[in-house]
Write a protein that holds these residues in place. Structure first.
Motif, mmCIF file in Angstrom:
data_model
loop_
_atom_site.group_PDB
_atom_site.id
_atom_site.type_symbol
_atom_site.label_atom_id
_atom_site.label_comp_id
_atom_site.label_asym_id
_atom_site.label_seq_id
_atom_site.Cartn_x
_atom_site.Cartn_y
_atom_site.Cartn_z
ATOM 1 N N VAL A 18 18.696 89.578 55.140
ATOM 2 C CA VAL A 18 18.376 88.869 53.898
ATOM 3 C C VAL A 18 19.603 88.152 53.354
ATOM 4 C CG1 VAL A 18 17.523 89.134 51.544
ATOM 5 C CG2 VAL A 18 16.552 90.513 53.380
ATOM 6 N N LYS A 19 20.745 88.785 53.424
ATOM 7 C CA LYS A 19 21.972 88.169 52.898
ATOM 8 C C LYS A 19 22.429 87.012 53.762
ATOM 9 C CE LYS A 19 26.715 89.206 51.488
ATOM 10 N NZ LYS A 19 26.533 88.487 50.216
ATOM 11 N N GLY A 20 22.264 87.125 55.072
ATOM 12 C CA GLY A 20 22.771 86.115 55.998
ATOM 13 C C GLY A 20 23.822 86.735 56.897
ATOM 14 N N LYS A 21 23.514 86.881 58.174
ATOM 15 C CA LYS A 21 24.402 87.604 59.078
ATOM 16 C C LYS A 21 25.757 86.928 59.243
ATOM 17 C CE LYS A 21 20.651 89.759 61.710
ATOM 18 N NZ LYS A 21 20.050 89.977 63.054
ATOM 19 N N GLU A 22 25.831 85.606 59.002
ATOM 20 C CA GLU A 22 27.117 84.922 59.128
ATOM 21 C C GLU A 22 28.087 85.320 58.028
ATOM 22 O OE1 GLU A 22 26.531 80.760 59.351
ATOM 23 O OE2 GLU A 22 25.417 80.814 61.249
ATOM 24 N N ASP A 23 27.576 85.848 56.912
ATOM 25 C CA ASP A 23 28.421 86.247 55.791
ATOM 26 C C ASP A 23 28.644 87.758 55.745
ATOM 27 O OD1 ASP A 23 28.493 83.583 54.988
ATOM 28 O OD2 ASP A 23 26.689 83.795 53.768
ATOM 29 N N VAL A 24 28.328 88.449 56.827
ATOM 30 C CA VAL A 24 28.412 89.911 56.856
ATOM 31 C C VAL A 24 29.365 90.347 57.954
ATOM 32 C CG1 VAL A 24 27.116 92.050 57.237
ATOM 33 C CG2 VAL A 24 26.085 90.191 55.934
ATOM 34 N N VAL A 25 30.213 91.324 57.647
ATOM 35 C CA VAL A 25 31.087 91.973 58.627
ATOM 36 C C VAL A 25 30.600 93.403 58.789
ATOM 37 C CG1 VAL A 25 33.432 92.694 59.194
ATOM 38 C CG2 VAL A 25 33.053 90.526 58.005
ATOM 39 N N ARG A 26 30.131 93.750 59.974
ATOM 40 C CA ARG A 26 29.589 95.080 60.225
ATOM 41 C C ARG A 26 30.662 95.975 60.843
ATOM 42 N NH1 ARG A 26 24.080 95.374 63.300
ATOM 43 N NH2 ARG A 26 24.343 97.500 62.497
ATOM 44 N N LEU A 27 30.865 97.137 60.244
ATOM 45 C CA LEU A 27 31.805 98.139 60.742
ATOM 46 C C LEU A 27 30.988 99.364 61.144
ATOM 47 C CD1 LEU A 27 34.642 97.832 58.049
ATOM 48 C CD2 LEU A 27 34.422 96.626 60.226
ATOM 49 N N ALA A 28 30.885 99.595 62.444
ATOM 50 C CA ALA A 28 30.030 100.669 62.954
ATOM 51 C C ALA A 28 30.787 101.970 63.186
ATOM 52 C CB ALA A 28 29.351 100.231 64.252
ATOM 53 N N ALA A 109 14.490 79.435 57.010
ATOM 54 C CA ALA A 109 15.752 78.943 57.553
ATOM 55 C C ALA A 109 16.848 79.984 57.360
ATOM 56 C CB ALA A 109 16.151 77.630 56.871
ATOM 57 N N PRO A 110 17.656 80.241 58.389
ATOM 58 C CA PRO A 110 18.733 81.228 58.239
ATOM 59 C C PRO A 110 19.797 80.750 57.253
ATOM 60 C CG PRO A 110 18.923 80.054 60.331
ATOM 61 C CD PRO A 110 17.618 79.645 59.732
ATOM 62 N N ASN A 111 20.293 81.697 56.451
ATOM 63 C CA ASN A 111 21.354 81.429 55.466
ATOM 64 C C ASN A 111 20.943 80.407 54.417
ATOM 65 O OD1 ASN A 111 23.107 83.239 56.761
ATOM 66 N ND2 ASN A 111 23.895 81.641 58.107
ATOM 67 N N SER A 112 19.647 80.225 54.174
ATOM 68 C CA SER A 112 19.215 79.329 53.110
ATOM 69 C C SER A 112 19.391 80.011 51.764
ATOM 70 C CB SER A 112 17.762 78.912 53.316
ATOM 71 O OG SER A 112 16.909 80.039 53.273
ATOM 72 N N LYS A 113 19.508 79.216 50.714
ATOM 73 C CA LYS A 113 19.708 79.741 49.371
ATOM 74 C C LYS A 113 18.394 80.294 48.840
ATOM 75 C CE LYS A 113 22.354 80.037 45.596
ATOM 76 N NZ LYS A 113 23.611 80.790 45.530
ATOM 77 N N PRO A 114 18.317 81.602 48.532
ATOM 78 C CA PRO A 114 17.051 82.149 48.044
ATOM 79 C C PRO A 114 16.919 82.023 46.533
ATOM 80 C CG PRO A 114 18.597 83.930 48.364
ATOM 81 C CD PRO A 114 19.326 82.660 48.734
ATOM 82 N N MET A 115 15.690 82.057 46.059
ATOM 83 C CA MET A 115 15.415 82.196 44.636
ATOM 84 C C MET A 115 15.212 83.677 44.341
ATOM 85 S SD MET A 115 12.237 80.651 42.434
ATOM 86 C CE MET A 115 12.680 78.968 42.840
ATOM 87 N N MET A 116 15.766 84.161 43.232
ATOM 88 C CA MET A 116 15.674 85.573 42.889
ATOM 89 C C MET A 116 14.887 85.736 41.596
ATOM 90 S SD MET A 116 19.289 87.285 44.022
ATOM 91 C CE MET A 116 18.451 88.868 44.012
ATOM 92 N N VAL A 117 13.938 86.680 41.606
ATOM 93 C CA VAL A 117 13.094 86.963 40.452
ATOM 94 C C VAL A 117 13.199 88.452 40.144
ATOM 95 C CG1 VAL A 117 10.761 86.909 39.511
ATOM 96 C CG2 VAL A 117 11.514 85.100 41.073
ATOM 97 N N PHE A 118 13.517 88.785 38.879
ATOM 98 C CA PHE A 118 13.626 90.174 38.444
ATOM 99 C C PHE A 118 12.539 90.464 37.423
ATOM 100 C CE2 PHE A 118 17.808 89.315 40.114
ATOM 101 C CZ PHE A 118 18.175 90.511 40.702
ATOM 102 N N SER A 119 11.885 91.601 37.589
ATOM 103 C CA SER A 119 10.810 92.018 36.700
ATOM 104 C C SER A 119 10.976 93.504 36.397
ATOM 105 C CB SER A 119 9.441 91.753 37.336
ATOM 106 O OG SER A 119 8.399 92.213 36.503
#
Length: 275
Positions: A18-28, A109-119
């Motif tokens: 959801v965040k975008g894998k290109e912006d994530v660093v995974r430490l296993a 689309a990967p890494n597209s800007k999402p809209m966020m809705v809070f309820s």
């Protein structure tokens, strides 16, 4: 973190999607010494944050007392800023909604800007709810941009804080504060359909066709129960929220501070001196 579970591994992969894998660093690699909410447990975490230049982290830990726990926190100036624990109750990679086999699943689309809705009133009712909303925005909002083309918005992240529809509260909920419930996070694709409705144009031209917006739960989708948290000290929060002036604001402030001056195309800046 230390010990993990298959549910946590899948949920962490879903967060990265959801965040975008290109912006994530995974430490296993396993790190038993990382305990953000315990004294001295943030030293190794701050070292890793400085090493990978990360201001936001998610930590997966699993224990008998706090099973399937994800800790989300932020780092400011190389030091731990705030922390929030969220217990994963349910996770589905393809969404919880039933799919119609005859209807194709829309692509996102990967890494597209999402809209966020809070309820949910819980996001504004307690300190833990406000922190959860703040952290979820930083976690899923994507890259910061100046302008967004509304025609290109193809996904929405829905966050609802409400009562638990399943099991009772877990052990990660503190006794000194009321239980806000469960955070339901749904990752939906936007499908625009014909609605037959029009809106008048701003310039008086042809009317604008208003589409019917249909949301499809494509996943990953989560259900989190809020647990322990830690807020930053007031002086650190004030410093972290301070915003630097833009070049245009700096020029306007500098111009306002100079009295009895004016600009001339030939002579440049001209000032008057009162003797």
């Amino acid at each position: 973190g230390g010990k993990s579970s298959q549910l946590l591994k899948d949920a962490m992969l879903g967060i990265a999607t959801v965040k975008g894998k290109e912006d994530v660093v995974r430490l296993a690699r396993r790190n038993d010494g990382v305990r953000p909410l315990e004294a001295g447990g943030e030293v190794l975490l701050e070292k890793l944050a400085r090493q990978w230049e990360c201001g936001l982290f998610t930590l997966a830990t699993h224990s008998k007392k706090r099973p399937n726990n994800i800790t989300v926190g932020r780092v400011y100036d190389g030091n731990l800023y705030d922390v929030l624990e969220m217990a994963v109750q349910r996770y589905e990679a393809n969404g919880f909604a039933e799919k119609d086999a005859s209807v194709p699943i829309p692509n996102v689309a990967p890494n597209s800007k999402p809209m966020m809705v809070f309820s949910g009133a819980g996001f504004e009712r307690s300190a833990r709810g406000k922190l959860a909303k703040n952290v979820l925005v930083d976690l899923f909002r994507g890259r910061i941009v100046d302008n967004v083309n509304l025609a290109g918005v193809d996904r929405v992240v829905l966050c609802f804080l409400g009562p638990d529809s399943g099991a009772a509260a877990g052990n990660n909920v503190s006794d000194d504060e009321p239980d806000e419930g469960v955070v339901y996070v749904r990752h939906c694709a936007v499908v625009l359909k014909k609605s037959g409705q029009n809106a008048p144009s701003m310039d008086g031209g042809r009317p604008i066709h208003l589409p019917y917006v249909h949301l499809v739960d494509v996943g990953p989708s989560f259900e989190f129960r809020l647990g322990r948290y830690r807020l930053p000290p007031p002086e650190v929060a004030k410093e972290a929220c301070r915003r630097s002036l833009k070049p245009s604001d700096k020029a306007a402030e500098r111009k306002a501070s100079l009295k009895n001056t004016e600009s001339d195309e030939l002579e440049g800046r001209v000032g008057r001196i009162h003797a």
